[in-house]
Design a protein around this motif. Structure first.
Motif, short mmCIF file in Angstrom:
data_model
loop_
_atom_site.label_atom_id
_atom_site.label_comp_id
_atom_site.label_asym_id
_atom_site.label_seq_id
_atom_site.Cartn_x
_atom_site.Cartn_y
_atom_site.Cartn_z
N UNK A 1 0.81 -1.25 0.09
CA UNK A 1 -0.07 0.00 -0.04
C UNK A 1 1.00 1.34 0.14
N UNK A 2 1.81 1.34 1.11
CA UNK A 2 2.76 2.34 0.82
C UNK A 2 3.34 2.82 -0.48
N UNK A 3 3.92 1.47 -0.96
CA UNK A 3 4.50 1.52 -2.54
C UNK A 3 3.76 2.27 -3.33
N UNK A 4 2.49 1.63 -3.47
CA UNK A 4 1.43 2.07 -4.41
C UNK A 4 1.20 3.42 -4.21
N UNK A 5 1.00 3.87 -3.15
CA UNK A 5 0.60 5.29 -2.88
C UNK A 5 1.50 6.20 -3.22
N UNK A 6 3.07 5.78 -3.05
CA UNK A 6 4.27 6.82 -3.34
C UNK A 6 4.01 7.15 -4.69
N UNK A 7 3.35 6.26 -5.81
CA UNK A 7 3.62 6.57 -7.11
C UNK A 7 2.56 7.10 -8.03
N UNK A 8 1.38 6.36 -7.45
CA UNK A 8 0.09 6.18 -8.25
C UNK A 8 -0.46 7.75 -8.51
N UNK A 9 0.03 8.95 -7.79
CA UNK A 9 -0.76 10.02 -7.75
C UNK A 9 -0.08 10.80 -9.07
N UNK A 10 1.24 10.33 -9.47
CA UNK A 10 1.73 11.37 -10.70
C UNK A 10 1.03 11.49 -11.78
#
Length: 533
Positions: A225-234
């Motif tokens: 979840x942390x990894x996904x949220x780190x990049x999905x907003x770009x």
């Protein structure tokens, strides 16, 4: 060591050996105030494991979870407190970036669109968004600081004020809060996918598609979840920049609103309340994502990174919504105005992007921009439901997340034609709960716990936690005494809210905060005096 309730000493000894032999890992090394304690069992974990090993359906679910863990590496950690030596923290910058992944998406846009829909000029809509968002973000920013300090999930930290049983009420309310955000996300993405298909695909099908994909990410747990949220907003950030760029030439800040005098003030207050609630509602989730950070992590870092991490993307996406809706509702630009009334915000966004081929591409990408937000909702709701009791705890988190996803999909399908009503009537009410929850935890932490401290070894022992009567009474007093009198909804308008013209003005947050600030210190003092805990 004492045996858990309902077990004999011999049974407990045998269970202890079985657990050690099977490497179930139910014993944790407790640590309080930076000092190592004894190796002690925790009641919640022991009871949950006993249920999983003796009750058939729970045994099957437990084995299924273990199989998924071996094959896919899913997270099996539930609500259990995480000791210092078992913490595996991600980068501290994830505290900032996870909020971008969770909030910089198309599901935040409808919140800002409500300002012009209410009839507010663009400047005043943006003012309500900025002020409301900043003040609301103080709630998750503070609540998040308790995660590293105690090594617990958000609702588990509330046991030190609400007590063992009162925290169950918080868990239910937290799930309801999550549901409000989730329904908004699913409806808007369903509208987007329907618009991509030239309205040949129903909104309901789009809702189901997004729900399924969101849940699959949730299954894998904290690290993913942390990894996904780190990049999905770009990607969504870039596409929202393009959206506001294509809408801005048609928006006019000088366009007047629909109301004047008290009615105008009431509409602004209602918009402020919605902006506040859209950020404050995360108060009961934030510590879920910080409990793996070391207890020595400075609270000011967690607070500041959360404050700026939450406010920046939420304000940005909300302002985009205000600009687009300003052109459609106040400027009545065609075909935007007609499309908005017929197909909702999804249809309006389709018209805003141009040409059509580019628009459909953007809609598809924006549809999946809500995955980060949905992942947080499904994940945290699964944790909250585990706190409702031993049998709830014995059910794996990913099962509860699945149940949450199914229920929200059903609610979204049922309310797909009423997106603006859902936001204006439901989201603003979330602020009443969030401000109560935050102020109670704040007063407990900054005043009472400065002397009492936190004994983390008793986090799951009802007889050693506060009764929780003071917190529950303060929550009800604030919500019913303040929120009920100050709310301005289609279905109900409080006596104080009526003072602001025919549409009312939502002032429930102010009244709720004032009552909570007065009631909790007094009732908590009395509770502590007569119970000693």
């Amino acid at each position: 060591m004492s045996s858990p309730p309902g077990s004999s000493s011999d049974d407990y000894t045998h269970h202890e050996k079985d657990v050690e032999n099977n490497k179930a890992g139910i014993f944790v090394k407790e640590q309080a105030a930076g000092h190592a304690g004894n190796v002690t069992p925790t009641r919640d974990i022991i009871r949950a494991r006993q249920i999983q090993s003796t009750v058939g359906p729970f045994r099957i679910l437990s084995k299924g979870e273990q199989w998924l863990d071996r094959k896919l590496g899913i997270e099996t950690q539930g609500i259990d407190r995480i000791p210092e030596e078992e913490k595996r923290p991600p980068s501290i910058w994830n505290v900032f970036l996870l909020w971008w992944g969770a909030t910089c998406h198309i599901g935040t846009v409808p919140i800002g669109a409500l300002g012009p829909t209410f009839g507010l000029p663009l400047g005043e809509s943006i003012a309500a968004i900025v002020v409301g968002t900043w003040l609301g973000a103080l709630c998750p920013a503070f609540c998040g600081t308790l995660g590293p300090k105690l090594g617990m999930r958000s609702i588990a930290t509330s046991r030190y004020s609400f007590g063992f049983y009162g925290a169950k009420l918080c868990a239910v309310l937290s799930v309801i809060v999550a549901g409000g955000f989730g329904v908004v996300n699913l409806v808007i993405t369903g509208q987007l996918l329907s618009a991509v298909s030239d309205y040949t695909m129903s909104v309901s099908v789009g809702i189901v598609i997004v729900t399924v994909v969101s849940y699959l990410v949730t299954v894998f747990g904290f690290r993913y979840v942390h990894t996904f949220l780190k990049y999905c907003w770009i990607i969504s950030f870039i596409l929202l920049l393009v959206l506001v760029g294509q809408a801005a030439p048609h928006a006019e800040a000088s366009l007047p609103g629909f109301a004047t005098g008290k009615a105008h003030a009431g509409l602004w207050l209602s918009m402020f309340s919605i902006a506040f609630s859209s950020t404050a509602g995360w108060a009961s989730f934030s510590a879920d994502y910080y409990c793996n950070y070391p207890a020595k992590t400075p609270s000011w870092k967690i607070f500041s990174l959360t404050l700026f991490g939450a406010t920046t993307p939420i304000m940005f996406a909300s302002v985009v919504g205000a600009v687009v809706a300003n052109a459609a509702m106040l400027g009545q630009v065609e075909p935007w105005y007609t499309t908005y009334g017929t197909y909702g915000l999804g249809g309006l966004i389709r018209e805003t992007y141009h040409p059509l081929g580019w628009s459909k591409f953007c809609l598809v990408m924006l549809t999946f921009s809500v995955l980060g937000n949905n992942v947080v909702i499904f994940y945290s709701s699964g944790l909250d439901l585990q706190l409702l009791g031993d049998y709830f705890h014995a059910v794996p988190r990913f099962i509860w997340s699945f149940c949450t996803a199914v229920v929200l999909a059903i609610l979204a399908i049922a309310g797909k034609a009423h997106l603006s009503t859902i936001i204006s009537n439901f989201v603003s009410m979330l602020g009443y709960w969030a401000i109560c929850f935050t102020l109670i935890l704040l007063i407990e932490d900054q005043f009472f716990r400065r002397r009492l401290g936190y004994n983390v070894e008793v986090w799951d022992t009802p007889s050693k936690l506060p009764w929780g009567l003071a917190a529950v009474f303060s929550l009800l007093a604030g919500y019913l005494g303040g929120g009920l009198q100050g709310m301005a909804q289609v279905w109900y308008m409080g006596e104080v809210a009526r003072k602001f013209g025919p549409y009312g003005g939502d002032v429930g947050i102010y009244l709720t905060a004032a009552i909570t600030l007065v009631v909790y210190p007094v009732t908590r003092y009395l509770e502590l005096k007569f119970t000693g805990r």
